[in-house]
Enzyme design. Sequence first.
Site, PDB file in Angstrom:
ATOM      1  N   THR A  34       2.393  -0.283  -6.698  1.00  0.00           N
ATOM      2  CA  THR A  34       2.830   0.259  -7.982  1.00  0.00           C
ATOM      3  C   THR A  34       3.682  -0.720  -8.782  1.00  0.00           C
ATOM      4  O   THR A  34       3.957  -0.485  -9.949  1.00  0.00           O
ATOM      5  CB  THR A  34       3.612   1.578  -7.785  1.00  0.00           C
ATOM      6  OG1 THR A  34       4.694   1.364  -6.879  1.00  0.00           O
ATOM      7  CG2 THR A  34       2.709   2.665  -7.252  1.00  0.00           C
ATOM      8  N   GLY A  58      12.325   7.983  -3.727  1.00  0.00           N
ATOM      9  CA  GLY A  58      13.441   7.350  -3.034  1.00  0.00           C
ATOM     10  C   GLY A  58      14.715   7.420  -3.819  1.00  0.00           C
ATOM     11  O   GLY A  58      15.473   8.389  -3.735  1.00  0.00           O
ATOM     12  N   ARG A  59      14.974   6.402  -4.621  1.00  0.00           N
ATOM     13  CA  ARG A  59      16.258   6.259  -5.302  1.00  0.00           C
ATOM     14  C   ARG A  59      16.677   7.445  -6.157  1.00  0.00           C
ATOM     15  O   ARG A  59      17.867   7.779  -6.182  1.00  0.00           O
ATOM     16  CB  ARG A  59      16.247   4.970  -6.133  1.00  0.00           C
ATOM     17  CG  ARG A  59      16.416   3.729  -5.278  1.00  0.00           C
ATOM     18  CD  ARG A  59      16.085   2.449  -6.042  1.00  0.00           C
ATOM     19  NE  ARG A  59      14.652   2.272  -6.191  1.00  0.00           N
ATOM     20  CZ  ARG A  59      14.079   1.173  -6.655  1.00  0.00           C
ATOM     21  NH1 ARG A  59      14.823   0.144  -7.038  1.00  0.00           N
ATOM     22  NH2 ARG A  59      12.769   1.072  -6.739  1.00  0.00           N
ATOM     23  N   LYS A  86      10.065   8.820   4.698  1.00  0.00           N
ATOM     24  CA  LYS A  86       9.391   7.521   4.768  1.00  0.00           C
ATOM     25  C   LYS A  86      10.361   6.464   5.255  1.00  0.00           C
ATOM     26  O   LYS A  86      11.489   6.354   4.771  1.00  0.00           O
ATOM     27  CB  LYS A  86       8.866   7.107   3.394  1.00  0.00           C
ATOM     28  CG  LYS A  86       8.008   5.840   3.434  1.00  0.00           C
ATOM     29  CD  LYS A  86       8.008   5.093   2.114  1.00  0.00           C
ATOM     30  CE  LYS A  86       9.141   4.072   2.086  1.00  0.00           C
ATOM     31  NZ  LYS A  86       9.034   3.078   0.999  1.00  0.00           N
ATOM     32  N   ASN A 143      -8.244  -7.317  15.039  1.00  0.00           N
ATOM     33  CA  ASN A 143      -7.682  -7.106  16.371  1.00  0.00           C
ATOM     34  C   ASN A 143      -6.169  -6.974  16.339  1.00  0.00           C
ATOM     35  O   ASN A 143      -5.580  -6.192  17.099  1.00  0.00           O
ATOM     36  CB  ASN A 143      -8.080  -8.253  17.302  1.00  0.00           C
ATOM     37  CG  ASN A 143      -9.528  -8.158  17.744  1.00  0.00           C
ATOM     38  OD1 ASN A 143     -10.160  -7.116  17.611  1.00  0.00           O
ATOM     39  ND2 ASN A 143     -10.066  -9.261  18.254  1.00  0.00           N
ATOM     40  N   ASP A 153       5.553   3.434   6.762  1.00  0.00           N
ATOM     41  CA  ASP A 153       4.931   2.649   5.699  1.00  0.00           C
ATOM     42  C   ASP A 153       5.121   1.158   5.955  1.00  0.00           C
ATOM     43  O   ASP A 153       5.940   0.497   5.313  1.00  0.00           O
ATOM     44  CB  ASP A 153       5.542   3.050   4.354  1.00  0.00           C
ATOM     45  CG  ASP A 153       4.824   2.424   3.174  1.00  0.00           C
ATOM     46  OD1 ASP A 153       3.635   2.079   3.321  1.00  0.00           O
ATOM     47  OD2 ASP A 153       5.454   2.280   2.104  1.00  0.00           O
ATOM     48  N   LEU A 154       4.343   0.620   6.894  1.00  0.00           N
ATOM     49  CA  LEU A 154       4.447  -0.793   7.251  1.00  0.00           C
ATOM     50  C   LEU A 154       3.337  -1.640   6.632  1.00  0.00           C
ATOM     51  O   LEU A 154       3.340  -2.859   6.774  1.00  0.00           O
ATOM     52  CB  LEU A 154       4.442  -0.955   8.772  1.00  0.00           C
ATOM     53  CG  LEU A 154       5.589  -0.256   9.500  1.00  0.00           C
ATOM     54  CD1 LEU A 154       5.515  -0.525  11.000  1.00  0.00           C
ATOM     55  CD2 LEU A 154       6.946  -0.678   8.949  1.00  0.00           C
ATOM     56  N   LYS A 155       2.380  -1.010   5.973  1.00  0.00           N
ATOM     57  CA  LYS A 155       1.330  -1.712   5.238  1.00  0.00           C
ATOM     58  C   LYS A 155       0.707  -2.844   6.066  1.00  0.00           C
ATOM     59  O   LYS A 155       0.688  -4.007   5.676  1.00  0.00           O
ATOM     60  CB  LYS A 155       1.875  -2.263   3.918  1.00  0.00           C
ATOM     61  CG  LYS A 155       2.395  -1.192   2.964  1.00  0.00           C
ATOM     62  CD  LYS A 155       2.885  -1.811   1.659  1.00  0.00           C
ATOM     63  CE  LYS A 155       3.378  -0.753   0.684  1.00  0.00           C
ATOM     64  NZ  LYS A 155       4.665  -0.161   1.125  1.00  0.00           N
ATOM     65  N   ASP A 214      15.157   4.276   2.049  1.00  0.00           N
ATOM     66  CA  ASP A 214      15.128   2.828   1.846  1.00  0.00           C
ATOM     67  C   ASP A 214      16.527   2.242   2.007  1.00  0.00           C
ATOM     68  O   ASP A 214      17.309   2.146   1.058  1.00  0.00           O
ATOM     69  CB  ASP A 214      14.550   2.500   0.467  1.00  0.00           C
ATOM     70  CG  ASP A 214      13.082   2.867   0.360  1.00  0.00           C
ATOM     71  OD1 ASP A 214      12.387   2.847   1.390  1.00  0.00           O
ATOM     72  OD2 ASP A 214      12.623   3.181  -0.753  1.00  0.00           O
ATOM     73  N   HIS A 273      -1.576  -5.549   7.577  1.00  0.00           N
ATOM     74  CA  HIS A 273      -2.591  -6.373   6.917  1.00  0.00           C
ATOM     75  C   HIS A 273      -2.715  -7.671   7.698  1.00  0.00           C
ATOM     76  O   HIS A 273      -1.885  -8.570   7.590  1.00  0.00           O
ATOM     77  CB  HIS A 273      -2.157  -6.661   5.473  1.00  0.00           C
ATOM     78  CG  HIS A 273      -3.217  -7.323   4.650  1.00  0.00           C
ATOM     79  ND1 HIS A 273      -3.056  -7.572   3.302  1.00  0.00           N
ATOM     80  CD2 HIS A 273      -4.463  -7.777   4.954  1.00  0.00           C
ATOM     81  CE1 HIS A 273      -4.145  -8.165   2.817  1.00  0.00           C
ATOM     82  NE2 HIS A 273      -5.008  -8.293   3.812  1.00  0.00           N
ATOM     83  N   ASP A 274      -3.758  -7.759   8.516  1.00  0.00           N
ATOM     84  CA  ASP A 274      -3.966  -8.940   9.350  1.00  0.00           C
ATOM     85  C   ASP A 274      -5.407  -8.905   9.828  1.00  0.00           C
ATOM     86  O   ASP A 274      -6.197  -8.069   9.378  1.00  0.00           O
ATOM     87  CB  ASP A 274      -2.973  -8.934  10.521  1.00  0.00           C
ATOM     88  CG  ASP A 274      -2.564 -10.338  10.949  1.00  0.00           C
ATOM     89  OD1 ASP A 274      -3.479 -11.166  11.178  1.00  0.00           O
ATOM     90  OD2 ASP A 274      -1.358 -10.613  11.060  1.00  0.00           O
ATOM     91  N   ILE A 275      -5.755  -9.778  10.756  1.00  0.00           N
ATOM     92  CA  ILE A 275      -7.110  -9.733  11.292  1.00  0.00           C
ATOM     93  C   ILE A 275      -7.295  -8.413  12.050  1.00  0.00           C
ATOM     94  O   ILE A 275      -6.319  -7.808  12.515  1.00  0.00           O
ATOM     95  CB  ILE A 275      -7.399 -10.949  12.182  1.00  0.00           C
ATOM     96  CG1 ILE A 275      -6.489 -10.963  13.415  1.00  0.00           C
ATOM     97  CG2 ILE A 275      -7.265 -12.248  11.388  1.00  0.00           C
ATOM     98  CD1 ILE A 275      -6.865 -12.040  14.422  1.00  0.00           C
TER      99      ILE A 275
END
Length: 235
Positions: free
Chosen positions: A123, A213-214, A35, A69, A61-63, A13, A65-67
Site C-alpha cells: 500500500t 495500526g497507528r 497482527k 524450498n 505478517d512476515l511476507k 507495530d 519471499h524466497d526460493i
Amino acid sequence: MPGRSTRLIVALDTKDTAQAVRWRELAAGHADAVKLGLEFTYARGLDAVRAAAGDSPLFLDLKLHDIPNTVASAIGSLAALRPAMLTIHASGGRAMIAAARRAVDETFPSGSRPLLLAVTVLTSMDTQGLHEVGVPGSVEEQVVRLGRLAMESGADGLVCSSHEIAPLRQALGDGPVLVVPGIRPAGSALGDQKRVMTPAQARAAGADWIVVGRPITRAPDPAAAAAAIATELSA
C-alpha cells in the site's frame, strides 16, 4: 457489499513486548485478531510473538519471499506459533506459492491450518513506484495479475489496498479472502500509506478483514479507538 461481515485486525507495530501486550489487551473485545510483523519478530523472536499474541488469533505478517524450498521450510519453522493467517509475496511466483500451499497443508493439522495470504502490491506503492522497479501498467492491473496468479497457485486469499477490492472481486469473485491494510478512520494522518479508505468504505467495497495500526495504538485512548472502528464496521 451488503451482508458481508468485515472484521478488525489490530497491528501491534512495536519492538516492545510489553507494549504489544498492552495494546492487545486494550483492543480485546473490539478486535478479532492481532497482527505482528517483521519489526516485532526481528527484534524479539518467535517466543515473544507467541507471548504478544496471547490467546488472540494471530495474523503473522512476515511476507515470505524466497526460493520455493526456503519458503516452505520457513513455514514449517513457524508452525509452533499456530497463526490464523500468514503472508507470502505473490510476486514470488507460481512455484513459490504452490510450495507454500503444500507446506501449510503438510505442516498444520487439518483443523488448524492458517489462511495463506498473498501480498499483491504494497500500500506504500503507487504507479510511479511500480514503474521505477520495472513493472509496466497501473497498480490495479498488477494487483489483479498477481491476485489471479496467487489464487490459481493455491493461496486462500490476498492482501491488497482498499482501492483494489472492487477490481479483485470483479476478476476473481467472492472466493478470495481479502485482507486490507492502509485503513484510516476519517481525519487520521495517512503516514506512509498512499492508497487508503475508511473502515466503512472498505467494508462497503467488500473487504473481509481490515488492518488498523497507528489510528488505534497511537490514539489517546486505544480501547475507545478500536471500539469506534468496530462500531463503524457493524453499522
